[in-house]
Motif scaffolding. Structure first.
Motif, PDB file in Angstrom:
ATOM      1  N   CYS A 198       0.749  -0.935   0.456  1.00 51.38           N
ATOM      2  CA  CYS A 198      -0.576  -0.299   0.175  1.00 51.38           C
ATOM      3  C   CYS A 198       1.404   1.213   0.014  1.00 51.38           C
ATOM      4  O   CYS A 198       0.593   2.097  -0.687  1.00 51.38           O
ATOM      5  N   LYS A 199       2.213   1.136   1.015  1.00 53.14           N
ATOM      6  CA  LYS A 199       2.474   2.720   0.406  1.00 53.14           C
ATOM      7  C   LYS A 199       2.967   2.499  -0.467  1.00 53.14           C
ATOM      8  O   LYS A 199       3.362   3.925  -1.054  1.00 53.14           O
ATOM      9  N   GLN A 200       3.545   1.354  -1.336  1.00 56.25           N
ATOM     10  CA  GLN A 200       3.747   1.961  -2.051  1.00 56.25           C
ATOM     11  C   GLN A 200       2.866   2.120  -3.565  1.00 56.25           C
ATOM     12  O   GLN A 200       3.309   2.520  -4.679  1.00 56.25           O
ATOM     13  N   ALA A 201       1.588   2.108  -3.442  1.00 54.34           N
ATOM     14  CA  ALA A 201       0.777   2.559  -4.184  1.00 54.34           C
ATOM     15  C   ALA A 201       0.318   4.017  -3.707  1.00 54.34           C
ATOM     16  O   ALA A 201      -0.375   4.536  -4.020  1.00 54.34           O
ATOM     17  N   GLY A 202       1.163   4.269  -3.203  1.00 55.78           N
ATOM     18  CA  GLY A 202       1.107   6.304  -2.711  1.00 55.78           C
ATOM     19  C   GLY A 202      -0.037   6.375  -1.207  1.00 55.78           C
ATOM     20  O   GLY A 202      -0.178   6.907  -0.991  1.00 55.78           O
ATOM     21  N   ILE A 203      -0.200   5.178  -0.380  1.00 60.84           N
ATOM     22  CA  ILE A 203      -1.446   5.351   0.587  1.00 60.84           C
ATOM     23  C   ILE A 203      -0.099   5.798   1.852  1.00 60.84           C
ATOM     24  O   ILE A 203      -0.105   4.624   2.134  1.00 60.84           O
ATOM     25  N   ALA A 204      -0.596   6.831   2.070  1.00 62.35           N
ATOM     26  CA  ALA A 204       0.483   7.314   3.409  1.00 62.35           C
ATOM     27  C   ALA A 204       0.222   6.294   4.822  1.00 62.35           C
ATOM     28  O   ALA A 204       0.994   5.829   5.344  1.00 62.35           O
TER      29      ALA A 204
END
Length: 335
Positions: A198-204
């Motif tokens: 999720c972090k790689q997908a841009g979710i903080a």
């Protein structure tokens, strides 16, 4: 050192007897937003272009003959292949040892190039496990080959589309074997990898939901003790690490809640629990992601489709989704 963002993405051709070659030719003919190198067989790709009526519209070249640092022209398929050429008369839609071994070799070549910093990430077209086994390679599938060749210990399969992200604790094994593999370490590893994806997908701040193994998430021990003894302690440990994790939630409602936007990713306990909801929404938009590798890898969410191979009707939508997701995910450093 060459910046990751400036490197081409790699696409592996998969099984030559399936629809992979057609998908790749169609996709590159339509146009892509980033340079691409294809790991496969030039002759098979030319045959696919002919089957699609595109032999006059795409150019197939040896990638290593292009000047270093030069741009790959539009509608040009730049191919890398250190494996032997496949037979020109390779039949469509049949299990073939040469095609199966080729699919494995293209994948290994791409993995080696990704680790050497020659490509930005890997997008895989489908391979056929029985054909690969006929070619002398006994592996469950892409995920395990990627992990073994890159010497990755902590990895997981995630399926994603525009409505769901689902990461699996266990992958390719008999259902009877799943409970013994639901351990504290496996649960916590899967939760950490879901957070990373999720972090790689841009979710903080990823909202992670964990599914129970048993009906009604065990219902306080009535239908099994895995939730109480293993899954809940792993969730608590992940929360103590600063992650936002809830559950275990019943498997029959968790995906519906995720579709409504309550969660960013669902951690499912076994293959079919997680993949049926994603695939029910449509394989054309589904993307398979291997999380935890030292490089980005995405794949189509369908098989080789032997029944339609060579007919020029295969839909490249899932391959495009996989390509675009690989582009987005490789924009962020691998943690």
């Amino acid at each position: 050192m060459t910046a990751l963002s400036s490197l081409p993405l790699g696409i592996t051709m998969g099984d030559a007897a399936g629809i992979g070659p057609e998908l790749i030719v169609s996709l590159i003919h339509q146009g892509l937003p980033h340079p691409t190198v294809v790991y496969g067989d030039s002759g098979i790709l030319r045959r696919a272009a002919k089957a699609l009526g595109l032999e006059q519209h795409v150019t197939i070249v040896d990638a290593d003959t292009l000047p270093e640092g030069s741009a790959i022209p539009e509608q040009t398929i730049a191919v890398r292949n250190r494996w032997q050429a496949l037979p020109a008369d390779l039949p469509f839609g049949e299990i073939n040892a040469a095609a199966g071994r080729g699919a494995y070799e293209y994948l290994c070549h791409a993995i080696d190039d990704a680790q050497a910093g020659r490509i930005r990430g890997i997008v895989t077209a489908p391979l056929h496990k029985k054909a690969m086994q006929a070619g002398g390679i006994d592996a469950p599938g892409h995920t395990e080959i990627l992990a073994e060749r890159s010497n990755t210990q902590d990895f997981a399969m995630m399926l994603a589309n525009h409505e769901l992200r689902v990461l699996l604790v266990t992958i390719h094994m008999a259902l009877a074997d799943v409970p013994s593999h639901i351990t504290f370490e496996a649960e916590l590893r899967a939760i950490r990898l879901a957070h990373l994806a999720c972090k790689q997908a841009g979710i903080a701040v990823p909202r992670i939901a964990v599914a129970g193994l048993n009906p009604h998430a065990g219902e306080d021990g009535k239908f099994g003790l895995e939730e109480q003894q293993v899954i809940t302690p792993a969730i608590q440990a992940a929360c103590a690490e600063g992650m936002h994790v809830t559950g275990p939630w019943p498997g029959d409602t968790i995906f519906m809640r995720a579709r409504k936007g309550e969660f960013d990713v669902v951690v499912a306990q076994y293959h079919d629990q997680g993949l049926i909801p994603v695939k029910y929404l449509g394989v054309d938009e589904g993307v398979n992601v291997t999380v935890g590798l030292p490089f980005v890898r995405t794949s189509v969410d369908h098989g080789t489709a032997f029944d339609i191979a060579g007919k020029g009707i295969a839909d490249p939508s899932s391959l495009r989704e996989a390509f675009e997701m690989a582009l987005r995910m490789s924009a962020a450093p691998i943690a």
